[in-house]
Motif scaffolding. Structure first.
Motif, PDB file in Angstrom:
ATOM      1  N   GLY A 151       0.754  -1.321  -0.008  1.00 35.34           N
ATOM      2  CA  GLY A 151       0.013  -0.135  -0.059  1.00 35.34           C
ATOM      3  C   GLY A 151       0.667   1.320   0.072  1.00 35.34           C
ATOM      4  N   GLN A 152       1.791   1.219   1.036  1.00 39.03           N
ATOM      5  CA  GLN A 152       2.716   2.161   0.906  1.00 39.03           C
ATOM      6  C   GLN A 152       3.534   2.906  -0.591  1.00 39.03           C
ATOM      7  OE1 GLN A 152       6.299   2.646   1.139  1.00 39.03           O
ATOM      8  NE2 GLN A 152       6.677   0.441   1.014  1.00 39.03           N
ATOM      9  N   ALA A 153       3.759   1.603  -1.055  1.00 43.30           N
ATOM     10  CA  ALA A 153       4.505   1.658  -2.585  1.00 43.30           C
ATOM     11  C   ALA A 153       3.562   2.237  -3.331  1.00 43.30           C
ATOM     12  CB  ALA A 153       4.919   0.306  -2.818  1.00 43.30           C
ATOM     13  N   ARG A 154       2.222   1.624  -3.368  1.00 43.19           N
ATOM     14  CA  ARG A 154       1.225   2.244  -4.263  1.00 43.19           C
ATOM     15  C   ARG A 154       0.829   3.668  -4.043  1.00 43.19           C
ATOM     16  NH1 ARG A 154      -1.915  -1.031  -7.511  1.00 43.19           N
ATOM     17  NH2 ARG A 154      -2.750   0.920  -8.395  1.00 43.19           N
ATOM     18  N   PHE A 155       1.112   4.266  -2.910  1.00 38.88           N
ATOM     19  CA  PHE A 155       0.901   5.746  -2.385  1.00 38.88           C
ATOM     20  C   PHE A 155       1.906   6.604  -3.239  1.00 38.88           C
ATOM     21  CE2 PHE A 155       1.659   9.070   0.451  1.00 38.88           C
ATOM     22  CZ  PHE A 155       0.275   9.779   0.289  1.00 38.88           C
ATOM     23  N   PHE A 156       3.306   5.954  -3.026  1.00 35.68           N
ATOM     24  CA  PHE A 156       4.322   6.567  -3.641  1.00 35.68           C
ATOM     25  C   PHE A 156       4.652   6.633  -4.755  1.00 35.68           C
ATOM     26  CE2 PHE A 156       5.548   6.592   1.113  1.00 35.68           C
ATOM     27  CZ  PHE A 156       5.512   8.019   1.433  1.00 35.68           C
ATOM     28  N   ARG A 157       3.855   5.719  -5.698  1.00 34.98           N
ATOM     29  CA  ARG A 157       4.126   5.367  -7.172  1.00 34.98           C
ATOM     30  C   ARG A 157       4.017   6.473  -7.964  1.00 34.98           C
ATOM     31  NH1 ARG A 157       0.837   2.440 -11.364  1.00 34.98           N
ATOM     32  NH2 ARG A 157       2.397   1.681 -12.842  1.00 34.98           N
ATOM     33  N   PRO A 158       3.142   7.688  -7.765  1.00 38.60           N
ATOM     34  CA  PRO A 158       2.942   8.653  -8.766  1.00 38.60           C
ATOM     35  C   PRO A 158       4.202   9.688  -8.498  1.00 38.60           C
ATOM     36  CG  PRO A 158       0.823   8.421  -7.542  1.00 38.60           C
ATOM     37  CD  PRO A 158       1.880   7.276  -6.913  1.00 38.60           C
ATOM     38  N   PHE A 159       4.805   9.735  -7.379  1.00 36.63           N
ATOM     39  CA  PHE A 159       6.243  10.398  -7.186  1.00 36.63           C
ATOM     40  C   PHE A 159       7.227   9.568  -7.821  1.00 36.63           C
ATOM     41  CE2 PHE A 159      10.069  10.704  -4.706  1.00 36.63           C
ATOM     42  CZ  PHE A 159      10.310  12.187  -4.545  1.00 36.63           C
ATOM     43  N   LEU A 160       7.239   8.418  -7.718  1.00 35.62           N
ATOM     44  CA  LEU A 160       8.292   7.501  -8.532  1.00 35.62           C
ATOM     45  C   LEU A 160       8.034   7.813 -10.018  1.00 35.62           C
ATOM     46  CD1 LEU A 160      10.358   5.433  -8.683  1.00 35.62           C
ATOM     47  CD2 LEU A 160       8.469   3.577  -8.609  1.00 35.62           C
ATOM     48  N   GLN A 161       6.977   7.866 -10.381  1.00 36.21           N
ATOM     49  CA  GLN A 161       6.925   8.031 -11.909  1.00 36.21           C
ATOM     50  C   GLN A 161       7.244   9.479 -12.427  1.00 36.21           C
ATOM     51  OE1 GLN A 161       2.423   7.328 -12.029  1.00 36.21           O
ATOM     52  NE2 GLN A 161       3.027   5.006 -13.015  1.00 36.21           N
ATOM     53  N   ARG A 162       7.268  10.603 -11.416  1.00 31.17           N
ATOM     54  CA  ARG A 162       7.657  11.709 -11.800  1.00 31.17           C
ATOM     55  C   ARG A 162       9.260  11.961 -11.672  1.00 31.17           C
ATOM     56  NH1 ARG A 162       3.053  13.516  -8.933  1.00 31.17           N
ATOM     57  NH2 ARG A 162       4.263  13.673  -7.045  1.00 31.17           N
ATOM     58  N   VAL A 163       9.792  11.070 -10.959  1.00 30.86           N
ATOM     59  CA  VAL A 163      11.353  11.168 -10.869  1.00 30.86           C
ATOM     60  C   VAL A 163      12.066  10.401 -11.610  1.00 30.86           C
ATOM     61  CG1 VAL A 163      11.204  12.329  -8.543  1.00 30.86           C
ATOM     62  CG2 VAL A 163      11.380   9.972  -8.688  1.00 30.86           C
ATOM     63  N   ALA A 164      11.526   9.211 -12.021  1.00 32.13           N
ATOM     64  CA  ALA A 164      12.136   8.091 -12.788  1.00 32.13           C
ATOM     65  C   ALA A 164      11.770   8.138 -14.376  1.00 32.13           C
ATOM     66  CB  ALA A 164      11.785   6.646 -12.188  1.00 32.13           C
ATOM     67  N   SER A 165      12.671   7.926 -15.019  1.00 34.00           N
ATOM     68  CA  SER A 165      12.479   7.854 -16.561  1.00 34.00           C
ATOM     69  C   SER A 165      11.516   6.754 -16.844  1.00 34.00           C
ATOM     70  CB  SER A 165      13.688   7.690 -17.170  1.00 34.00           C
ATOM     71  OG  SER A 165      14.334   6.584 -17.228  1.00 34.00           O
ATOM     72  N   LYS A 166      10.620   6.966 -18.248  1.00 36.38           N
ATOM     73  CA  LYS A 166       9.868   5.575 -18.529  1.00 36.38           C
ATOM     74  C   LYS A 166      10.660   4.585 -18.861  1.00 36.38           C
ATOM     75  CE  LYS A 166       6.012   8.660 -20.315  1.00 36.38           C
ATOM     76  NZ  LYS A 166       5.100   8.824 -21.401  1.00 36.38           N
ATOM     77  N   ALA A 167      12.133   4.888 -19.442  1.00 37.15           N
ATOM     78  CA  ALA A 167      12.741   3.720 -19.669  1.00 37.15           C
ATOM     79  C   ALA A 167      13.305   2.901 -18.682  1.00 37.15           C
ATOM     80  CB  ALA A 167      14.243   4.496 -20.462  1.00 37.15           C
TER      81      ALA A 167
END
Length: 225
Positions: A104-120
């Motif tokens: 659950g906490q990983a899903r919560f922070f997932r949007p943040f990860l998507q902003r700081v990590a590249s799609k690749a």
């Protein structure tokens, strides 16, 4: 070598953390863990105490290596009669709840990860998980920390939780059951022990498992080629 390390390092890290906790808990005067566990085993609240300890160990990454499993081992070693079915169930539930919280906490922070990590980078993580994810379920049979890491990865990648709960339920039961059986047999053969040998054995087992996983990770791609 890179493939070997990618598979082995997580288990080596857990073994290193286990040894650090061994040094802190058994080789310093900061905590009298023996007195804490002996006092807890005589209390009606012992199953709750065990649930909280294992839950803290099963949540990643906030608590790192909390010695919940070590407390199970010590409670069995110091007072085998106090460890009954209720404690087994509490430890089992704690691993499941901790894994779900990690997801659950990983899903919560997932949007943040998507902003700081590249799609690749995210795509590469997805491909690695598709290739090795099923084998990572072995971690569910090994240790609450490894289980929490696996479910954190599930959450970060947005994978479905429902199917994995079945593997988690079986894995957690097997992990706790193995701990109880091994330690109970060990105590019956050599007598109670409370000076940390079980923690060292756990670290050694993690090193051995990590080596096997690393060798398999290195061998499998070579075979595919």
């Amino acid at each position: 070598m890179r493939r070997f390390l990618s598979g082995a390092l997580p288990f080596y890290a857990l073994a290193g953390l286990a040894m650090c906790m061994y040094l802190v808990l058994y080789k310093t005067d900061l905590f009298d863990l023996n007195a804490i566990v002996q006092g807890a085993t005589g209390s009606a609240w012992f199953p709750v105490f065990m649930f909280v300890c294992v839950l803290l160990e099963a949540v990643f990454p906030y608590f790192g290596y909390f010695p919940g499993t070590a407390l199970i081992l010590m409670s069995v070693a110091l007072s085998p009669k106090s460890v009954d079915v209720s404690v087994f169930i509490m430890a089992w539930l704690a691993i499941i709840v901790g894994a779900v919280v990690s997801y659950g906490q990983a899903r919560f922070f997932r949007p943040f990860l998507q902003r700081v990590a590249s799609k690749a980078a995210l795509s590469r993580c997805e491909s690695l998980f598709d290739a090795y994810g099923p084998y990572a379920r072995i971690a569910l049979f090994i240790h609450p920390n490894a289980c929490a890491m696996y479910f954190t990865a599930l959450g970060l990648l947005g994978r479905n939780l429902t199917r994995e709960l079945a593997y988690l339920s079986v894995g957690a039961a097997v992990a706790v059951g193995i701990l109880f059986v091994i330690v109970t047999r060990l105590v019956s053969s050599v007598g109670p022990t409370d000076d940390g040998e079980l923690q060292v054995l756990l670290a050694a087992a993690l090193v051995a498992i990590g080596t096997l996983v690393g060798l398999y990770a290195a061998w499998r791609p070579a075979r595919a080629v």
